[in-house]
Motif scaffolding. Structure first.
Motif, PDB file in Angstrom:
ATOM      1  N   SER A 222       0.816  -1.209   0.000  1.00 33.24           N
ATOM      2  CA  SER A 222       0.000   0.000   0.000  1.00 33.24           C
ATOM      3  C   SER A 222       0.851   1.260   0.000  1.00 33.24           C
ATOM      4  O   SER A 222       0.580   2.221  -0.726  1.00 33.24           O
ATOM      5  CB  SER A 222      -0.928  -0.008   1.221  1.00 33.24           C
ATOM      6  N   GLY A 223       1.917   1.274   0.799  1.00 36.57           N
ATOM      7  CA  GLY A 223       2.799   2.440   0.891  1.00 36.57           C
ATOM      8  C   GLY A 223       3.476   2.767  -0.425  1.00 36.57           C
ATOM      9  O   GLY A 223       3.599   3.938  -0.803  1.00 36.57           O
ATOM     10  N   LEU A 224       3.928   1.738  -1.147  1.00 38.05           N
ATOM     11  CA  LEU A 224       4.601   1.953  -2.431  1.00 38.05           C
ATOM     12  C   LEU A 224       3.638   2.508  -3.478  1.00 38.05           C
ATOM     13  O   LEU A 224       3.958   3.473  -4.189  1.00 38.05           O
ATOM     14  CB  LEU A 224       5.206   0.633  -2.924  1.00 38.05           C
ATOM     15  N   ILE A 225       2.460   1.932  -3.575  1.00 37.45           N
ATOM     16  CA  ILE A 225       1.443   2.399  -4.525  1.00 37.45           C
ATOM     17  C   ILE A 225       1.063   3.846  -4.226  1.00 37.45           C
ATOM     18  O   ILE A 225       0.960   4.696  -5.120  1.00 37.45           O
ATOM     19  CB  ILE A 225       0.190   1.505  -4.462  1.00 37.45           C
ATOM     20  N   THR A 226       0.879   4.144  -2.954  1.00 38.04           N
ATOM     21  CA  THR A 226       0.445   5.481  -2.545  1.00 38.04           C
ATOM     22  C   THR A 226       1.510   6.532  -2.833  1.00 38.04           C
ATOM     23  O   THR A 226       1.194   7.644  -3.268  1.00 38.04           O
ATOM     24  CB  THR A 226       0.108   5.484  -1.040  1.00 38.04           C
ATOM     25  N   THR A 227       2.767   6.211  -2.598  1.00 39.11           N
ATOM     26  CA  THR A 227       3.865   7.149  -2.852  1.00 39.11           C
ATOM     27  C   THR A 227       3.921   7.558  -4.315  1.00 39.11           C
ATOM     28  O   THR A 227       3.978   8.743  -4.643  1.00 39.11           O
ATOM     29  CB  THR A 227       5.214   6.532  -2.435  1.00 39.11           C
ATOM     30  N   ALA A 228       3.907   6.573  -5.204  1.00 37.63           N
ATOM     31  CA  ALA A 228       3.999   6.859  -6.638  1.00 37.63           C
ATOM     32  C   ALA A 228       2.807   7.676  -7.124  1.00 37.63           C
ATOM     33  O   ALA A 228       2.958   8.584  -7.947  1.00 37.63           O
ATOM     34  CB  ALA A 228       4.102   5.548  -7.412  1.00 37.63           C
ATOM     35  N   ALA A 229       1.631   7.387  -6.605  1.00 36.27           N
ATOM     36  CA  ALA A 229       0.418   8.049  -7.085  1.00 36.27           C
ATOM     37  C   ALA A 229       0.265   9.477  -6.564  1.00 36.27           C
ATOM     38  O   ALA A 229      -0.250  10.351  -7.270  1.00 36.27           O
ATOM     39  CB  ALA A 229      -0.814   7.229  -6.688  1.00 36.27           C
ATOM     40  N   SER A 230       0.718   9.726  -5.345  1.00 38.34           N
ATOM     41  CA  SER A 230       0.363  10.990  -4.687  1.00 38.34           C
ATOM     42  C   SER A 230       1.467  12.039  -4.620  1.00 38.34           C
ATOM     43  O   SER A 230       1.192  13.194  -4.298  1.00 38.34           O
ATOM     44  CB  SER A 230      -0.104  10.705  -3.249  1.00 38.34           C
ATOM     45  N   LEU A 231       2.708  11.680  -4.917  1.00 45.51           N
ATOM     46  CA  LEU A 231       3.804  12.631  -4.730  1.00 45.51           C
ATOM     47  C   LEU A 231       3.668  13.916  -5.551  1.00 45.51           C
ATOM     48  O   LEU A 231       3.894  15.016  -5.015  1.00 45.51           O
ATOM     49  CB  LEU A 231       5.159  11.956  -5.002  1.00 45.51           C
ATOM     50  N   PRO A 232       3.292  13.872  -6.845  1.00 47.68           N
ATOM     51  CA  PRO A 232       3.132  15.141  -7.586  1.00 47.68           C
ATOM     52  C   PRO A 232       2.102  16.077  -6.952  1.00 47.68           C
ATOM     53  O   PRO A 232       2.316  17.292  -6.879  1.00 47.68           O
ATOM     54  CB  PRO A 232       2.677  14.667  -8.975  1.00 47.68           C
ATOM     55  N   VAL A 233       0.988  15.525  -6.473  1.00 41.76           N
ATOM     56  CA  VAL A 233      -0.035  16.349  -5.837  1.00 41.76           C
ATOM     57  C   VAL A 233       0.468  16.872  -4.489  1.00 41.76           C
ATOM     58  O   VAL A 233       0.150  17.992  -4.083  1.00 41.76           O
ATOM     59  CB  VAL A 233      -1.337  15.542  -5.642  1.00 41.76           C
ATOM     60  N   ASP A 234       1.276  16.076  -3.810  1.00 45.36           N
ATOM     61  CA  ASP A 234       1.828  16.480  -2.516  1.00 45.36           C
ATOM     62  C   ASP A 234       2.788  17.657  -2.682  1.00 45.36           C
ATOM     63  O   ASP A 234       2.811  18.579  -1.859  1.00 45.36           O
ATOM     64  CB  ASP A 234       2.556  15.304  -1.860  1.00 45.36           C
ATOM     65  N   ILE A 235       3.585  17.640  -3.747  1.00 45.98           N
ATOM     66  CA  ILE A 235       4.502  18.750  -4.016  1.00 45.98           C
ATOM     67  C   ILE A 235       3.708  20.038  -4.251  1.00 45.98           C
ATOM     68  O   ILE A 235       4.061  21.110  -3.737  1.00 45.98           O
ATOM     69  CB  ILE A 235       5.406  18.431  -5.228  1.00 45.98           C
ATOM     70  N   ALA A 236       2.631  19.947  -5.029  1.00 45.56           N
ATOM     71  CA  ALA A 236       1.787  21.124  -5.291  1.00 45.56           C
ATOM     72  C   ALA A 236       1.201  21.669  -3.992  1.00 45.56           C
ATOM     73  O   ALA A 236       1.223  22.877  -3.735  1.00 45.56           O
ATOM     74  CB  ALA A 236       0.675  20.761  -6.272  1.00 45.56           C
TER      75      ALA A 236
ATOM     76  N   LYS B 225      -1.116  29.784  -8.600  1.00 45.23           N
ATOM     77  CA  LYS B 225      -2.556  30.047  -8.579  1.00 45.23           C
ATOM     78  C   LYS B 225      -3.380  28.810  -8.232  1.00 45.23           C
ATOM     79  O   LYS B 225      -4.484  28.932  -7.697  1.00 45.23           O
ATOM     80  CB  LYS B 225      -3.000  30.576  -9.945  1.00 45.23           C
ATOM     81  N   SER B 226      -2.858  27.641  -8.577  1.00 44.17           N
ATOM     82  CA  SER B 226      -3.621  26.415  -8.378  1.00 44.17           C
ATOM     83  C   SER B 226      -2.686  25.215  -8.430  1.00 44.17           C
ATOM     84  O   SER B 226      -1.488  25.352  -8.706  1.00 44.17           O
ATOM     85  CB  SER B 226      -4.677  26.268  -9.473  1.00 44.17           C
ATOM     86  N   THR B 227      -3.242  24.038  -8.172  1.00 51.65           N
ATOM     87  CA  THR B 227      -2.461  22.795  -8.246  1.00 51.65           C
ATOM     88  C   THR B 227      -1.864  22.610  -9.636  1.00 51.65           C
ATOM     89  O   THR B 227      -0.684  22.286  -9.780  1.00 51.65           O
ATOM     90  CB  THR B 227      -3.357  21.586  -7.906  1.00 51.65           C
ATOM     91  N   ILE B 228      -2.683  22.812 -10.667  1.00 46.49           N
ATOM     92  CA  ILE B 228      -2.209  22.645 -12.048  1.00 46.49           C
ATOM     93  C   ILE B 228      -1.101  23.643 -12.353  1.00 46.49           C
ATOM     94  O   ILE B 228      -0.101  23.299 -13.002  1.00 46.49           O
ATOM     95  CB  ILE B 228      -3.373  22.828 -13.048  1.00 46.49           C
ATOM     96  N   ASP B 229      -1.243  24.878 -11.865  1.00 47.21           N
ATOM     97  CA  ASP B 229      -0.230  25.908 -12.089  1.00 47.21           C
ATOM     98  C   ASP B 229       1.102  25.499 -11.472  1.00 47.21           C
ATOM     99  O   ASP B 229       2.163  25.683 -12.083  1.00 47.21           O
ATOM    100  CB  ASP B 229      -0.702  27.236 -11.490  1.00 47.21           C
ATOM    101  N   VAL B 230       1.060  24.925 -10.272  1.00 46.35           N
ATOM    102  CA  VAL B 230       2.294  24.452  -9.627  1.00 46.35           C
ATOM    103  C   VAL B 230       2.938  23.366 -10.472  1.00 46.35           C
ATOM    104  O   VAL B 230       4.139  23.413 -10.766  1.00 46.35           O
ATOM    105  CB  VAL B 230       2.015  23.895  -8.204  1.00 46.35           C
TER     106      VAL B 230
END
Length: 309
Positions: free
Chosen positions: A216-230, A248-253
């Protein structure tokens, strides 16, 4: 067997305690992850080469105890966010099983995880914002540091200096991240656990909980890191009165990070993030399963964890 019915609040209390216990162990890696994500912001030179370089520089410049900077906010985050998300998810999972007399499939588990994540992240956003600021403060020039002395000092100062609603700055990307994290984390844990048991590869116990939570931890890391950086960059940015915010927004980041730092910068701090999220996932689920087992045995009078996961 017993006819006792477990109070709903127990799911929330045990979920919060499991998150707090895990956080006390992995807080240093969360701090490193945050520092690496804001390093190189806006095209500036990267401050750290890798996770181990970041750990060495932080300890050398700020001292060993700096690795636990923001712990009070991290604990409050678990007390709000994790208490809510795990409580909501396990309640939904139990309700589904009771009404259908079967375990939810992958899509239903993901939907329940997204619902739990969205609600939990909204409740926990003030703690999340304070945690980001406290862990990032040490890298700022002395004159620009916020110098929060603790969670409640930060809470009241932000409300007074920036307005109460600023405590929910970055709420949308935080909820987006939480929906991704919980859809991946909770659903993958439930599905991995169910598969390992149904295929008779493993039996109920700590070994099963460890294996399912590592996956679960490995799957979650790969999926969520870009959103976490934003989320991290939006919550950490300073905006002068009347000035244009850097993002201005998540997409902008995400667009600006890719443009200025490259595509793989979206997974910057992967080692630190997985080093934090992997053990945190493992510890959270194992502690939760054990607490459920103890509660069921000593309060409900039944054997087994029956955690709702």
């Amino acid at each position: 067997m017993t006819d006792k019915k477990r109070p709903v609040y127990v799911q929330y209390v045990l979920g919060g305690l499991s998150g707090i216990g895990a956080t006390c162990v992995v807080q240093p890696l969360d701090l490193v992850k945050t520092r690496m994500q804001i390093s190189g912001m806006g095209g500036a030179a990267k401050e750290y080469n890798n996770t181990f370089d970041a750990i060495g520089k932080i300890i050398r410049r700020e001292g060993l105890l700096a690795m636990y900077k923001g712990l009070s906010a991290a604990i409050m985050r678990q007390a709000t966010y994790t208490t809510t998300r795990l409580g909501v998810y396990t309640s939904l999972n139990d309700t589904y099983k009771q009404k259908t007399n079967k375990a939810p499939n992958l899509l239903i588990s993901m939907a329940m995880g997204m619902t739990a994540g969205a609600i939990g992240s909204f409740v926990g956003n003030p703690s999340e914002l304070i945690l980001i600021r406290m862990t990032a403060d040490g890298r700022l020039p002395v004159a620009e540091r916020r110098n929060y002395t603790g969670f409640f000092n930060a809470l009241f100062r932000i409300a007074r200096e920036e307005g109460v609603l600023s405590l929910w700055r970055g709420c949308v990307p935080t909820m987006g991240r939480a929906m991704v994290v919980n859809a991946a984390q909770l659903a993958s844990y439930s599905q991995a656990k169910a598969y390992l048991v149904s295929s008779e590869l493993m039996k109920e116990g700590i070994g099963l909980h460890f294996t399912a939570s590592m996956f679960s931890g490995l799957i979650t890391t790969a999926a969520s890191l870009p959103v976490d950086i934003a989320k991290t960059r939006i919550q950490n940015m300073k905006v002068a009165p009347g000035a244009q915010p850097p993002y201005k927004s998540t997409i902008d980041v995400i667009v600006k990070v890719v443009r200025h730092e490259g595509l793989f910068a979206l997974w910057k701090g992967f080692t630190a993030y997985y080093g934090r999220l992997g053990p945190h996932t493992v510890l959270t689920f194992i502690i939760l399963e054990q607490l459920n087992g103890l509660y069921n045995k000593h309060v409900m009078g039944i054997e087994g964890s029956k955690s709702g996961l």
